[in-house]
Write an enzyme that holds these catalytic residues in place. Sequence first.
Site, PDB file in Angstrom:
ATOM      1  CG  HIS A 162      61.663   3.175 -58.022  1.00 32.38           C
ATOM      2  ND1 HIS A 162      60.758   2.257 -58.524  1.00 32.38           N
ATOM      3  CD2 HIS A 162      62.265   3.734 -59.100  1.00 32.38           C
ATOM      4  CE1 HIS A 162      60.839   2.242 -59.854  1.00 32.38           C
ATOM      5  NE2 HIS A 162      61.737   3.147 -60.230  1.00 32.38           N
ATOM      6  CE  LYS A 289      57.355   9.685 -31.980  1.00 35.25           C
ATOM      7  NZ  LYS A 289      56.626   8.436 -31.950  1.00 35.25           N
ATOM      8  CD  GLU A 296      50.979  10.215 -38.307  1.00 33.85           C
ATOM      9  OE1 GLU A 296      51.478   9.089 -38.288  1.00 33.85           O
ATOM     10  OE2 GLU A 296      50.830  10.903 -37.278  1.00 33.85           O
TER      11      GLU A 296
END
Length: 469
Positions: A162, A289, A296
């Site tokens: 989970h 960043k 992705e």
Amino acid sequence: MGDKSGSNQMWGGRFAGGPSAIMREINASIPFDKALWRQDIAASKAHVDMLGAQGIVLAEDAALIAGGLDQVAAEYEANGVPENWDLEDIHMTTESRLAELIGPAAGRLHTARSRNDQVATDFRLWVRDAMDQAELGLKQLQVALVSRAGEHSGSIMPGFTHLQTAQPVTLGHHLMAYYEMIGRDRSRFADARVRMNRSPLGAAALAGTGFPIDRFRTAEALGFDGPTDNSLDSVSDRDFALDYLMAAAQCSLHLSRLAEEFIIWASQPFGFVTLPDSLSTGSSIMPQKKNPDAAELVRGHSGRIVGCLTALMITMKGLPLAYSKDMQDDKPPVFEAASLLALSIAAMTGMVAEAKFRTDRMRAAAELGYATATDLADWLVRQANIPFREAHHITGSAVKLAESRGIALDQLSIEDLKAIDQRIDDRVYAALSVEASVAARCSHGGTAPDEVRKRVAQARVALGLEESA
Ligand code: ARG
């Protein structure tokens, strides 16, 4: 009398005029099926060699045609395949160029075949290569996984269920989970290849042919295990393409899950991994960043690959025997899926090979979240012969107490632990470290470093990286 000048040279005899602009455009598959040119040439050469050997065309014509096909191939290689919509597809493009090069003998190539068995053959050959390439690429990914897993057989990280800290595991074990998945993907491609490796060439339009062809000869020349056994099935079967797409879709789900692990691990709160610069990008506005774009996109591409599978399934659904032009639409989804899959495999291979795992952060995270609570419960079962359910309850009280004080389980004093259950003694601390926890999980396939090393060693042999011991 209609103007015959625009009518098709292959079947123009029956038609009064040329196709309308819309017909030309909707009909043309050359913009994409030119990718089949190598397979088309190979299949035509096998066919004409057989026609010559069987005496269906004269040996000298067969030789002339074969030489001409080599010349067409050399032109394609040098200049690309010309895209003339009037010639519809790769088959007619090649035959028409052949006629320009060698003259009327070119017209004998299409004896005892049809574009229906021709395209079925070409496409099978293409898909077979794609299966081989996928298999090979996946093997490289497994090599990368095994090598990093070997490095990190003892590196401890939190294992999750989970996405909540569950029990400590080793990074090597985690990576080897993907080795297993990718192994199943490889075998799916390999299985599909065995099933598909039969030649439809010679099924002709749908019913076979009256010419004395030798389908075994052409099958062998093209590396097939033999000819297909039903001409109707041969020209209408696209199971091989669907098998490929199913294997590709399943594989892309695995790649997407692996990509997702890297995305999560690379996020600042986790900080488990530093992605290779070569597979990341910066932000145009936020200088700090470093984005996991490649991962992705692998995650995103899986959606498109599954879409390709869906597209072809829907195309094939409900088609009566034998060939229908709908089937021309079989190629774009397969081509698209193949290039997306190849890129995704390559990206994940690079990611696995070059990622910098921050094992200090992983280990620290494994110490949080009471990941060794199960070990306390197991200890109570083993050392104090307490039934597991009761041990689970006792451990719950210990976790609650530690949590209320903001400390780890093994920071509770023995007095505290004894107050919860007096059967606990100080041997318990040996079981509460994350090292002890992973080392204890030595059941077959468990996360213990020794187990991981054993599996890595087997994998290295299976991958041919090492001789078997
Ligand atoms: N371009 C066609 C395809 O890809 C070749 C087969 C055409 N057959 C026909 N009967 N029109 O499916």
